[in-house]
Design a protein around this motif. Structure first.
Motif, PDB file in Angstrom:
ATOM      1  N   GLY A   1       0.836  -1.197   0.000  1.00  0.00           N
ATOM      2  CA  GLY A   1       0.000   0.000   0.000  1.00  0.00           C
ATOM      3  C   GLY A   1       0.864   1.237   0.000  1.00  0.00           C
ATOM      4  N   ASN A   2       0.270   2.343   0.370  1.00  0.00           N
ATOM      5  CA  ASN A   2       0.982   3.619   0.282  1.00  0.00           C
ATOM      6  C   ASN A   2       1.314   4.171   1.662  1.00  0.00           C
ATOM      7  OD1 ASN A   2       0.591   3.455  -2.484  1.00  0.00           O
ATOM      8  ND2 ASN A   2      -1.368   4.516  -2.357  1.00  0.00           N
ATOM      9  N   LEU A   3       2.544   4.643   1.799  1.00  0.00           N
ATOM     10  CA  LEU A   3       2.985   5.274   3.049  1.00  0.00           C
ATOM     11  C   LEU A   3       3.170   6.756   2.776  1.00  0.00           C
ATOM     12  CD1 LEU A   3       5.814   3.131   4.674  1.00  0.00           C
ATOM     13  CD2 LEU A   3       3.651   3.794   5.714  1.00  0.00           C
ATOM     14  N   THR A   4       2.405   7.569   3.457  1.00  0.00           N
ATOM     15  CA  THR A   4       2.525   9.015   3.266  1.00  0.00           C
ATOM     16  C   THR A   4       2.726   9.666   4.616  1.00  0.00           C
ATOM     17  OG1 THR A   4       0.992   8.851   1.422  1.00  0.00           O
ATOM     18  CG2 THR A   4       1.410  11.050   2.264  1.00  0.00           C
ATOM     19  N   ASN A   5       3.762  10.481   4.729  1.00  0.00           N
ATOM     20  CA  ASN A   5       4.123  11.077   6.025  1.00  0.00           C
ATOM     21  C   ASN A   5       4.686  12.463   5.848  1.00  0.00           C
ATOM     22  OD1 ASN A   5       3.598   9.519   8.191  1.00  0.00           O
ATOM     23  ND2 ASN A   5       5.708   8.934   8.585  1.00  0.00           N
ATOM     24  N   GLN A   6       4.460  13.301   6.822  1.00  0.00           N
ATOM     25  CA  GLN A   6       5.168  14.586   6.825  1.00  0.00           C
ATOM     26  C   GLN A   6       6.602  14.383   7.304  1.00  0.00           C
ATOM     27  OE1 GLN A   6       2.659  17.157   9.213  1.00  0.00           O
ATOM     28  NE2 GLN A   6       1.987  18.202   7.355  1.00  0.00           N
ATOM     29  N   GLY A   7       6.751  13.497   8.279  1.00  0.00           N
ATOM     30  CA  GLY A   7       8.059  13.282   8.893  1.00  0.00           C
ATOM     31  C   GLY A   7       8.865  12.201   8.195  1.00  0.00           C
ATOM     32  N   ALA A   8       9.983  11.853   8.826  1.00  0.00           N
ATOM     33  CA  ALA A   8      10.921  10.902   8.242  1.00  0.00           C
ATOM     34  C   ALA A   8      10.390   9.465   8.288  1.00  0.00           C
ATOM     35  CB  ALA A   8      12.246  10.979   8.986  1.00  0.00           C
ATOM     36  N   ILE A   9      10.775   8.697   7.285  1.00  0.00           N
ATOM     37  CA  ILE A   9      10.366   7.288   7.199  1.00  0.00           C
ATOM     38  C   ILE A   9      11.613   6.421   7.089  1.00  0.00           C
ATOM     39  CG2 ILE A   9       9.135   5.575   5.785  1.00  0.00           C
ATOM     40  CD1 ILE A   9       7.306   7.833   4.788  1.00  0.00           C
ATOM     41  N   GLN A  10      11.659   5.391   7.933  1.00  0.00           N
ATOM     42  CA  GLN A  10      12.768   4.425   7.879  1.00  0.00           C
ATOM     43  C   GLN A  10      12.200   3.083   7.431  1.00  0.00           C
ATOM     44  OE1 GLN A  10      16.328   4.379   9.410  1.00  0.00           O
ATOM     45  NE2 GLN A  10      16.328   2.460   8.258  1.00  0.00           N
ATOM     46  N   ILE A  11      12.746   2.543   6.349  1.00  0.00           N
ATOM     47  CA  ILE A  11      12.297   1.230   5.873  1.00  0.00           C
ATOM     48  C   ILE A  11      13.414   0.218   6.118  1.00  0.00           C
ATOM     49  CG2 ILE A  11      11.407  -0.092   3.901  1.00  0.00           C
ATOM     50  CD1 ILE A  11       9.635   2.306   4.455  1.00  0.00           C
ATOM     51  N   ASN A  12      13.122  -0.788   6.933  1.00  0.00           N
ATOM     52  CA  ASN A  12      14.076  -1.892   7.117  1.00  0.00           C
ATOM     53  C   ASN A  12      13.508  -3.211   6.596  1.00  0.00           C
ATOM     54  OD1 ASN A  12      15.987  -0.236   8.419  1.00  0.00           O
ATOM     55  ND2 ASN A  12      14.884  -0.421  10.343  1.00  0.00           N
ATOM     56  N   GLY A  13      12.222  -3.205   6.250  1.00  0.00           N
ATOM     57  CA  GLY A  13      11.558  -4.417   5.756  1.00  0.00           C
ATOM     58  C   GLY A  13      11.235  -4.301   4.275  1.00  0.00           C
ATOM     59  N   GLN A  14      10.068  -4.851   3.900  1.00  0.00           N
ATOM     60  CA  GLN A  14       9.693  -4.837   2.485  1.00  0.00           C
ATOM     61  C   GLN A  14       8.422  -4.009   2.282  1.00  0.00           C
ATOM     62  OE1 GLN A  14       9.557  -8.790   0.763  1.00  0.00           O
ATOM     63  NE2 GLN A  14      11.121  -9.476   2.210  1.00  0.00           N
ATOM     64  N   VAL A  15       8.472  -3.159   1.282  1.00  0.00           N
ATOM     65  CA  VAL A  15       7.310  -2.324   0.977  1.00  0.00           C
ATOM     66  C   VAL A  15       6.986  -2.459  -0.507  1.00  0.00           C
ATOM     67  CG1 VAL A  15       6.392   0.032   0.867  1.00  0.00           C
ATOM     68  CG2 VAL A  15       7.813  -0.657   2.803  1.00  0.00           C
ATOM     69  N   GLU A  16       5.733  -2.719  -0.799  1.00  0.00           N
ATOM     70  CA  GLU A  16       5.270  -2.757  -2.178  1.00  0.00           C
ATOM     71  C   GLU A  16       4.212  -1.666  -2.305  1.00  0.00           C
ATOM     72  OE1 GLU A  16       3.555  -6.251  -4.897  1.00  0.00           O
ATOM     73  OE2 GLU A  16       5.062  -6.858  -3.420  1.00  0.00           O
ATOM     74  N   GLY A  17       4.593  -0.553  -2.880  1.00  0.00           N
ATOM     75  CA  GLY A  17       3.662   0.571  -2.980  1.00  0.00           C
ATOM     76  C   GLY A  17       4.420   1.871  -3.021  1.00  0.00           C
ATOM     77  N   GLN A  18       3.676   2.938  -2.896  1.00  0.00           N
ATOM     78  CA  GLN A  18       4.266   4.282  -3.016  1.00  0.00           C
ATOM     79  C   GLN A  18       4.662   4.826  -1.654  1.00  0.00           C
ATOM     80  OE1 GLN A  18       1.909   6.893  -5.562  1.00  0.00           O
ATOM     81  NE2 GLN A  18       2.263   8.544  -4.086  1.00  0.00           N
ATOM     82  N   ILE A  19       5.814   5.472  -1.589  1.00  0.00           N
ATOM     83  CA  ILE A  19       6.268   6.098  -0.336  1.00  0.00           C
ATOM     84  C   ILE A  19       6.438   7.593  -0.585  1.00  0.00           C
ATOM     85  CG2 ILE A  19       8.095   6.188   1.403  1.00  0.00           C
ATOM     86  CD1 ILE A  19       8.749   3.268   0.706  1.00  0.00           C
ATOM     87  N   GLU A  20       5.860   8.381   0.305  1.00  0.00           N
ATOM     88  CA  GLU A  20       5.944   9.829   0.138  1.00  0.00           C
ATOM     89  C   GLU A  20       6.182  10.499   1.481  1.00  0.00           C
ATOM     90  OE1 GLU A  20       2.929  11.114  -2.574  1.00  0.00           O
ATOM     91  OE2 GLU A  20       3.261  13.223  -2.077  1.00  0.00           O
ATOM     92  N   SER A  21       7.174  11.381   1.527  1.00  0.00           N
ATOM     93  CA  SER A  21       7.490  12.087   2.775  1.00  0.00           C
ATOM     94  C   SER A  21       7.965  13.499   2.466  1.00  0.00           C
ATOM     95  CB  SER A  21       8.579  11.334   3.542  1.00  0.00           C
ATOM     96  OG  SER A  21       9.112  12.139   4.567  1.00  0.00           O
ATOM     97  N   GLU A  22       7.661  14.418   3.367  1.00  0.00           N
ATOM     98  CA  GLU A  22       8.180  15.780   3.209  1.00  0.00           C
ATOM     99  C   GLU A  22       9.567  15.886   3.819  1.00  0.00           C
ATOM    100  OE1 GLU A  22       5.317  18.575   4.719  1.00  0.00           O
ATOM    101  OE2 GLU A  22       3.709  17.635   3.585  1.00  0.00           O
ATOM    102  N   SER A  23      10.033  14.798   4.397  1.00  0.00           N
ATOM    103  CA  SER A  23      11.345  14.780   5.046  1.00  0.00           C
ATOM    104  C   SER A  23      12.227  13.704   4.382  1.00  0.00           C
ATOM    105  CB  SER A  23      11.138  14.522   6.533  1.00  0.00           C
ATOM    106  OG  SER A  23      12.352  14.490   7.208  1.00  0.00           O
TER     107      SER A  23
END
Lengths: 249, 123
Positions: free
Chosen positions: B16-38
């Protein structure tokens, strides 16, 4: 006028405590009616009764579970909720900004109010602080929110409301935390610090586990998976000792 | 030290989609869109299949998708990026692999095609 709700007295020590508490409440000028929960009248029923009698401040004397039961009745009501933490979690103490009954009485006396979020399980069980799912061995979790679905295995999932308190200082959102497991090295030394493995946030979520697990607060079982979670933002007028919380009339 | 708003642990598979204003740390698996202002950080062993849009993207793991970063994209040693990159500053450390096209975002946010990446070797 203050209305106090407490768990039943179990022993002589607790009887002495409540005697001291009553004296202190009287000397500070905030004495009121005090009722103890019973099989016939639980905390929610007592709170509803206080509400109908016109009390403007209802105080829960106890742990997270009792405070949450009372808080659930006061959602979106113009009534102040006070808490005297007895056996409360560290998280509730952080939320309140005080940790013992002596401090609590001073805070209650000053009656500074903040608006707090409350969480909801399956749309009928309220929680003010947090919940946990804990297993002896790794189990499968599925966390489904509107934007994504996350699958993971683990032993421990925490669900928290931070209500503008550290470490995240934000409100209006549920936090889902998987703590890092501490592995002990040689001679029992910690090989890493306890911290967060996974952190997700959402306003609503559905949690499924395999196998089915209990959801607990303060060792009380509130529900079993699958559960739906949501929150009602800024819906509780809590008497707070935290300086950071805004004053509410 | 970066304070993350979202952390995806090593054993998490997120669709799915991860949307955040803050920072995002990915250590696993993501299938989808990632969006951050940081900052979006793709850690060692992490894998992302999907586009990423952020201020800064730091990669030690693998990305299969396009990356758009207003400020900087940095591929650390052993990082793998298969997809196009659009950013102001692209840093590719020795040992990282990048298969795709790179474009720059200049100060006025207009894009120039096929900018030369800044390799660690300084060439």
């Amino acid at each position: 006028m203050y209305y106090y709700i407490a768990n039943p007295i179990k022993n002589k020590q607790e009887q002495n405590f409540f005697s001291s508490l009553r004296q202190k409440l009287t000397s500070e000028g905030i004495a009121g009616e005090m009722e103890f929960c019973s099989p016939e009248a639980d905390a929610a029923k007592l709170a509803a009764s206080a509400l109908s009698k016109g009390f403007t401040t209802i105080v829960a004397i106890g742990d997270d579970f009792l405070a949450s039961r009372v808080a659930g009745v006061l959602v979106d009501q113009p009534i102040a909720l006070g808490i005297i933490p007895i056996g409360a979690s560290a998280h509730l103490i952080d939320l309140l900004g005080y940790g013992n009954w002596i401090e609590a009485i001073q805070v209650l006396r000053h009656r500074k109010l903040g608006l707090y979020d409350i969480g909801l399980i399956n749309e009928d069980i309220f929680f003010l602080t947090g919940l946990e799912i804990k297993a002896d061995k790794p189990i499968d979790f599925n966390l489904h929110v509107s934007q994504f679905s996350a699958n993971f295995s683990g032993r421990h999932l925490l669900i928290r409301l931070f209500n503008n308190n550290p470490p995240f200082n934000i409100s209006n959102v549920l936090h889902f935390l998987v703590p890092k497991e501490i592995h002990r090295g040689l001679f029992g030394r910690k090989s890493q610090n306890s911290s967060i493995e996974t952190l997700l946030r959402a306003e609503q979520a559905v949690i499924q586990t395999s196998p089915q697990m209990e959801i607990k607060m303060s060792d009380s079982v509130l529900a079993s998976t699958p559960i739906s979670l949501s929150l009602i933002p800024q819906s509780i007028r809590l008497i707070t000792g935290n300086q950071g919380q805004g004053q509410v009339g | 030290m970066e304070v993350f708003d979202t952390i995806i642990g090593q054993n998490v598979k997120l669709q799915g989609n991860l949307t955040n204003q803050g920072a995002i740390q990915i250590n696993g698996q993501v299938e989808g869109q990632i969006e951050s202002e940081s900052t979006v950080t793709i850690g060692s062993g992490a894998m992302v299949k999907g586009p990423i849009k952020a201020k800064t993207v730091e990669v030690t793991g693998e990305i299969y998708g396009s990356v758009v970063a207003n400020d900087r994209v940095e591929l650390m040693p052993k990082a793998k990026l298969i997809g196009d990159v659009t950013t102001k500053n692209l840093v590719i450390r020795l040992g990282a692999s990048f298969i795709g096209k790179s474009s720059t975002i200049n100060d006025t946010s207009s894009e120039k095609p096929a900018a030369k990446p800044a390799y660690e070797s300084g060439k």
